[in-house]
Motif scaffolding. Structure first.
Motif, PDB file in Angstrom:
ATOM      1  N   ALA A 427       3.589  -5.320  11.288  1.00 43.18           N
ATOM      2  CA  ALA A 427       4.558  -4.788  10.327  1.00 43.18           C
ATOM      3  C   ALA A 427       3.965  -4.735   8.917  1.00 43.18           C
ATOM      4  CB  ALA A 427       5.819  -5.649  10.321  1.00 43.18           C
ATOM      5  N   LEU A 428       3.174  -5.726   8.556  1.00 44.87           N
ATOM      6  CA  LEU A 428       2.584  -5.782   7.206  1.00 44.87           C
ATOM      7  C   LEU A 428       1.545  -4.690   6.984  1.00 44.87           C
ATOM      8  CD1 LEU A 428       2.214  -9.648   6.879  1.00 44.87           C
ATOM      9  CD2 LEU A 428       3.578  -8.188   5.360  1.00 44.87           C
ATOM     10  N   GLN A 429       0.997  -4.126   8.075  1.00 44.10           N
ATOM     11  CA  GLN A 429       0.009  -3.047   7.923  1.00 44.10           C
ATOM     12  C   GLN A 429       0.653  -1.669   7.865  1.00 44.10           C
ATOM     13  OE1 GLN A 429      -3.767  -3.526  10.376  1.00 44.10           O
ATOM     14  NE2 GLN A 429      -2.405  -4.985  11.400  1.00 44.10           N
ATOM     15  N   SER A 430       1.955  -1.604   8.067  1.00 40.72           N
ATOM     16  CA  SER A 430       2.640  -0.317   8.115  1.00 40.72           C
ATOM     17  C   SER A 430       2.635   0.364   6.748  1.00 40.72           C
ATOM     18  CB  SER A 430       4.083  -0.516   8.590  1.00 40.72           C
ATOM     19  OG  SER A 430       4.777   0.704   8.549  1.00 40.72           O
ATOM     20  N   THR A 431       2.458   1.680   6.755  1.00 43.44           N
ATOM     21  CA  THR A 431       2.532   2.460   5.510  1.00 43.44           C
ATOM     22  C   THR A 431       3.933   3.005   5.295  1.00 43.44           C
ATOM     23  OG1 THR A 431       1.806   4.425   6.722  1.00 43.44           O
ATOM     24  CG2 THR A 431       0.105   3.116   5.638  1.00 43.44           C
ATOM     25  N   ASP A 432       4.742   2.925   6.339  1.00 42.03           N
ATOM     26  CA  ASP A 432       6.100   3.456   6.265  1.00 42.03           C
ATOM     27  C   ASP A 432       7.074   2.340   5.882  1.00 42.03           C
ATOM     28  OD1 ASP A 432       8.276   5.115   6.424  1.00 42.03           O
ATOM     29  OD2 ASP A 432       8.458   4.950   8.619  1.00 42.03           O
ATOM     30  N   VAL A 433       6.937   1.848   4.633  1.00 39.97           N
ATOM     31  CA  VAL A 433       7.783   0.754   4.152  1.00 39.97           C
ATOM     32  C   VAL A 433       8.351   1.136   2.789  1.00 39.97           C
ATOM     33  CG1 VAL A 433       6.534  -1.048   5.402  1.00 39.97           C
ATOM     34  CG2 VAL A 433       5.787  -0.410   3.108  1.00 39.97           C
ATOM     35  N   PRO A 434       9.464   0.563   2.381  1.00 44.25           N
ATOM     36  CA  PRO A 434      10.033   0.857   1.069  1.00 44.25           C
ATOM     37  C   PRO A 434       9.072   0.506  -0.060  1.00 44.25           C
ATOM     38  CG  PRO A 434      11.596  -0.341   2.451  1.00 44.25           C
ATOM     39  CD  PRO A 434      10.292  -0.372   3.143  1.00 44.25           C
ATOM     40  N   SER A 435       9.182   1.224  -1.150  1.00 47.43           N
ATOM     41  CA  SER A 435       8.347   0.958  -2.327  1.00 47.43           C
ATOM     42  C   SER A 435       8.532  -0.485  -2.784  1.00 47.43           C
ATOM     43  CB  SER A 435       8.723   1.917  -3.460  1.00 47.43           C
ATOM     44  OG  SER A 435       7.950   1.652  -4.597  1.00 47.43           O
ATOM     45  N   GLY A 436       7.420  -1.132  -3.094  1.00 52.25           N
ATOM     46  CA  GLY A 436       7.478  -2.513  -3.566  1.00 52.25           C
ATOM     47  C   GLY A 436       7.355  -3.535  -2.465  1.00 52.25           C
ATOM     48  N   SER A 437       7.403  -3.109  -1.188  1.00 57.18           N
ATOM     49  CA  SER A 437       7.261  -4.049  -0.079  1.00 57.18           C
ATOM     50  C   SER A 437       5.817  -4.530   0.027  1.00 57.18           C
ATOM     51  CB  SER A 437       7.671  -3.391   1.238  1.00 57.18           C
ATOM     52  OG  SER A 437       9.030  -3.031   1.204  1.00 57.18           O
ATOM     53  N   ILE A 438       5.647  -5.732   0.534  1.00 61.85           N
ATOM     54  CA  ILE A 438       4.310  -6.290   0.719  1.00 61.85           C
ATOM     55  C   ILE A 438       3.633  -5.609   1.897  1.00 61.85           C
ATOM     56  CG2 ILE A 438       3.011  -8.366   1.357  1.00 61.85           C
ATOM     57  CD1 ILE A 438       5.140 -10.008  -0.070  1.00 61.85           C
ATOM     58  N   THR A 439       2.396  -5.157   1.699  1.00 59.71           N
ATOM     59  CA  THR A 439       1.583  -4.610   2.782  1.00 59.71           C
ATOM     60  C   THR A 439       0.191  -5.205   2.679  1.00 59.71           C
ATOM     61  OG1 THR A 439       0.929  -2.690   1.443  1.00 59.71           O
ATOM     62  CG2 THR A 439       2.859  -2.438   2.874  1.00 59.71           C
ATOM     63  N   ILE A 440      -0.562  -5.137   3.789  1.00 60.90           N
ATOM     64  CA  ILE A 440      -1.941  -5.622   3.794  1.00 60.90           C
ATOM     65  C   ILE A 440      -2.817  -4.611   4.503  1.00 60.90           C
ATOM     66  CG2 ILE A 440      -1.371  -8.089   3.702  1.00 60.90           C
ATOM     67  CD1 ILE A 440      -1.718  -8.212   6.721  1.00 60.90           C
ATOM     68  N   SER A 441      -4.106  -4.628   4.181  1.00 67.30           N
ATOM     69  CA  SER A 441      -5.055  -3.722   4.820  1.00 67.30           C
ATOM     70  C   SER A 441      -5.442  -4.275   6.195  1.00 67.30           C
ATOM     71  CB  SER A 441      -6.304  -3.580   3.959  1.00 67.30           C
ATOM     72  OG  SER A 441      -6.992  -4.827   3.878  1.00 67.30           O
ATOM     73  N   ALA A 442      -6.105  -3.444   6.992  1.00 66.85           N
ATOM     74  CA  ALA A 442      -6.545  -3.873   8.320  1.00 66.85           C
ATOM     75  C   ALA A 442      -7.549  -5.012   8.220  1.00 66.85           C
ATOM     76  CB  ALA A 442      -7.147  -2.699   9.074  1.00 66.85           C
ATOM     77  N   SER A 443      -8.477  -4.924   7.252  1.00 69.34           N
ATOM     78  CA  SER A 443      -9.472  -5.990   7.102  1.00 69.34           C
ATOM     79  C   SER A 443      -8.812  -7.304   6.697  1.00 69.34           C
ATOM     80  CB  SER A 443     -10.537  -5.586   6.081  1.00 69.34           C
ATOM     81  OG  SER A 443      -9.948  -5.339   4.813  1.00 69.34           O
ATOM     82  N   THR A 444      -7.793  -7.204   5.824  1.00 63.78           N
ATOM     83  CA  THR A 444      -7.069  -8.411   5.424  1.00 63.78           C
ATOM     84  C   THR A 444      -6.294  -8.985   6.601  1.00 63.78           C
ATOM     85  OG1 THR A 444      -6.862  -7.649   3.138  1.00 63.78           O
ATOM     86  CG2 THR A 444      -5.316  -9.343   3.860  1.00 63.78           C
ATOM     87  N   ALA A 445      -5.697  -8.102   7.401  1.00 60.69           N
ATOM     88  CA  ALA A 445      -4.944  -8.549   8.571  1.00 60.69           C
ATOM     89  C   ALA A 445      -5.854  -9.276   9.552  1.00 60.69           C
ATOM     90  CB  ALA A 445      -4.287  -7.356   9.251  1.00 60.69           C
ATOM     91  N   ARG A 446      -7.062  -8.760   9.747  1.00 59.52           N
ATOM     92  CA  ARG A 446      -8.003  -9.399  10.676  1.00 59.52           C
ATOM     93  C   ARG A 446      -8.398 -10.784  10.169  1.00 59.52           C
ATOM     94  NH1 ARG A 446      -9.997 -12.028  13.560  1.00 59.52           N
ATOM     95  NH2 ARG A 446     -11.740 -11.761  14.996  1.00 59.52           N
ATOM     96  N   ALA A 447      -8.687 -10.877   8.880  1.00 58.40           N
ATOM     97  CA  ALA A 447      -9.055 -12.177   8.307  1.00 58.40           C
ATOM     98  C   ALA A 447      -7.867 -13.138   8.336  1.00 58.40           C
ATOM     99  CB  ALA A 447      -9.560 -11.983   6.883  1.00 58.40           C
ATOM    100  N   LEU A 448      -6.697 -12.587   8.129  1.00 58.04           N
ATOM    101  CA  LEU A 448      -5.487 -13.405   8.096  1.00 58.04           C
ATOM    102  C   LEU A 448      -5.241 -14.084   9.441  1.00 58.04           C
ATOM    103  CD1 LEU A 448      -3.062 -14.142   6.285  1.00 58.04           C
ATOM    104  CD2 LEU A 448      -1.886 -12.145   7.193  1.00 58.04           C
TER     105      LEU A 448
END
Length: 532
Positions: A427-448
């Motif tokens: 869900a955090l990698q999704s680009t289809d989220v309301p403005s201002g929502s927290i998102t992360i990149s794929a590389s960040t998700a992998r490290a996370l």
């Protein structure tokens, strides 16, 4: 199925002591071991022959008590601590059949497409060996629990059905220990804890024609048994053991050759290597004008060869007769169907459903159904995320890589990173989220994912604590891009002269400057604009 004593076939064996040692509680006996043979054959000669292979697989059932007494089946307890007069075969004792063992063996039979017979019967299989305290093994012979099954295996991209002759119940023998004691060179030490553990023996038809097919058969069989939960199939602990029957014949022949049994195959790799060795040995003997002796051989893993153990016994050598102390086994149609109701969705059906319902490739479906626990983990995360395809990618690639790196099982991993956290990462990698929502990149998700395993923290906790949220603020990304451009005038000139490849350099530098948190699409768009 336990084999008869080596007394009549060259394995010199003499019991010299029936004393239980106080320190390890192990019984000892003297043994003498036998010598090997070798072979080496040209490929064109090997190609003229066809191997014929059948497997006898012994599976310890996952009951908490033994098949004919109440002693524990727990692995790893002190030697000879889980014994009683019944499993030690003391005079005046009577066996009582464990109903749960019959249920588990019936469940395994149904999973393997066998016909479960309403009436079956135990027999005494007579032979003398120190790991068999009664002097006979309680097994099934002319009336086994189930017959006529099959499983489908895949080898070289093709599917093949391998027949199963029978599945029957029996008791396990004790365990001979030949190493690790002061007199191991001359004595065998015996732990009777295993004696009486319920076994089902699964005998295949001689349908396999290559060591790789035998490997695929054993792998598939083990997976099915694990799915049913009837055994943990742990080869290191001896709960799944395999004997192989192998012969060769000229490719245009319809007659089987003389078969040899190879015992002591306690890994998939050793099974394949032992079969390869035996096939080559058989061909070498036949090509030199010799004859194959029907015998039992042992796999010598240190020498990568088989060694002759004893001549092969026939059924009459065991003097089978019906076990007088046990009633015949009766599995009614109603009980059989009740057990059938406990069958889980088996691997083949689950793979087909994953391909059909989730649109994944057969390969990915195979990866994600390797174990029941892994398939359940994926499906739980996919249901919570509402996007099974993205979850499949995370589990098949990132999660399995973490398991391998950390030496964890999926069950252990799920306690640290539950399926809900995989859904959150998707869900955090999704680009289809309301403005201002927290998102992360794929590389960040992998490290996370790795950080979650190390700290047991949730995705949101770690993002907040380490400032890992993706930067979507175009002004911040633009400033970082201007800084990179200003520091690299030579590369700017290259790009403007038509060197499109240098553009990746700029993207990489901006991502580095933003600690990988910049929105990649925004980085690309802004750099294109600034460099044009």
């Amino acid at each position: 199925m336990r084999k008869a004593s080596g007394l009549k076939a060259g394995l010199s064996y003499r019991v010299t002591s029936a004393t239980v040692y106080a320190d390890a509680a192990i019984i000892s006996c003297y043994m003498v071991k036998s010598a090997p043979e070798a072979a080496g054959i040209a490929p064109e000669v090997l190609a003229r022959y066809e191997p014929v292979i059948g497997l006898e697989v012994h599976v310890q059932l996952l009951t908490s008590s033994k098949i004919f007494c109440g002693c524990s089946t727990r692995f790893g307890d002190a030697p000879n601590s889980n014994t009683c007069p019944i499993c030690l075969g003391l005079p005046g004792t009577l066996p009582v059949l464990n109903k749960r063992a019959v249920e588990m063996a019936t469940l395994a039979s149904l999973a393997l497409n066998c016909t479960v017979h309403e009436h079956s019967r135990f027999a005494r299989k007579n032979y003398f060996y120190p790991d068999l305290p009664k002097g006979y093994q309680i097994s099934q012979y002319e009336l086994p629990l189930a017959t006529g099954g099959w499983i489908e295996v895949e080898h070289d991209g093709a599917k093949k059905r391998i027949g199963i002759t029978r599945l029957h119940l029996e008791e396990d023998a004790a365990k001979n220990l030949h190493e690790g004691f002061s007199q191991s060179a001359t004595k065998a030490y015996i732990d009777y804890n295993r004696c009486g553990t319920p076994l089902c023996e699964i005998v295949s038809e001689p349908d396999m024609r290559a060591p790789e097919e035998a490997y695929a058969y054993l792998t598939t069989l083990r997976q099915i048994l694990l799915y049913t939960g009837v055994s943990d199939c742990n080869m290191e602990e001896g709960s799944l053991r395999c004997d192989a029957n192998v012969s060769v014949r000229l490719r245009d022949s319809r007659e089987f050759g003389t078969k040899v049994e190879v015992k002591n195959l306690n890994s998939f790799r050793f099974l394949q290597k032992a079969l390869e060795y035996e096939i080559e040995r058989h061909i070498g003997v036949l090509e030199s004008g010799g004859r194959i002796s029907q015998e039992t051989r042992l796999w010598n893993q240190s020498a990568n060869r088989t060694d002759s153990m004893r001549s092969k016994e026939k059924a009459h050598d065991y003097r089978y007769f019906p076990e007088p102390d046990l009633l015949p086994v009766h599995v009614s149609a109603a009980w059989r169907e009740e057990i059938r109701g406990a069958l889980p969705e088996l691997p083949d059906a689950k793979r087909a459903r994953f391909v059909r319902d989730y649109g994944m490739t057969p390969y990915d479906a195979g990866v994600l159904t390797e174990t029941q626990a892994l398939a359940d983990y994926f499906e739980d995360a996919g249901r919570l995320a509402g996007d099974p395809k993205k979850v499949a990618n995370v589990v098949a690639n990132w999660v399995l890589a973490e398991l391998k790196q950390r030496g964890l099982s999926i069950e252990e991993w799920a306690k640290v990173v539950p399926p809900s956290q995989i859904a959150r990462i998707v869900a955090l990698q999704s680009t289809d989220v309301p403005s201002g929502s927290i998102t992360i990149s794929a590389s960040t998700a992998r490290a996370l994912l790795g950080k979650m395993a190390e700290t047991m923290g949730s995705a949101d906790e770690l993002i907040a604590a380490e400032g890992l949220a993706q930067i979507s603020d175009t002004s911040a990304i633009e400033q970082a891009a201007w800084d990179v451009i200003a520091k690299n005038p030579d590369n700017v000139a290259k790009y403007k002269s038509g060197n499109e490849g240098v553009f990746k350099f700029f993207v990489g530098q901006v991502m580095r400057a933003t600690r990988g948190q910049a929105n990649p699409q925004a980085v690309n768009d802004i750099l294109r604009q600034l460099l044009s």
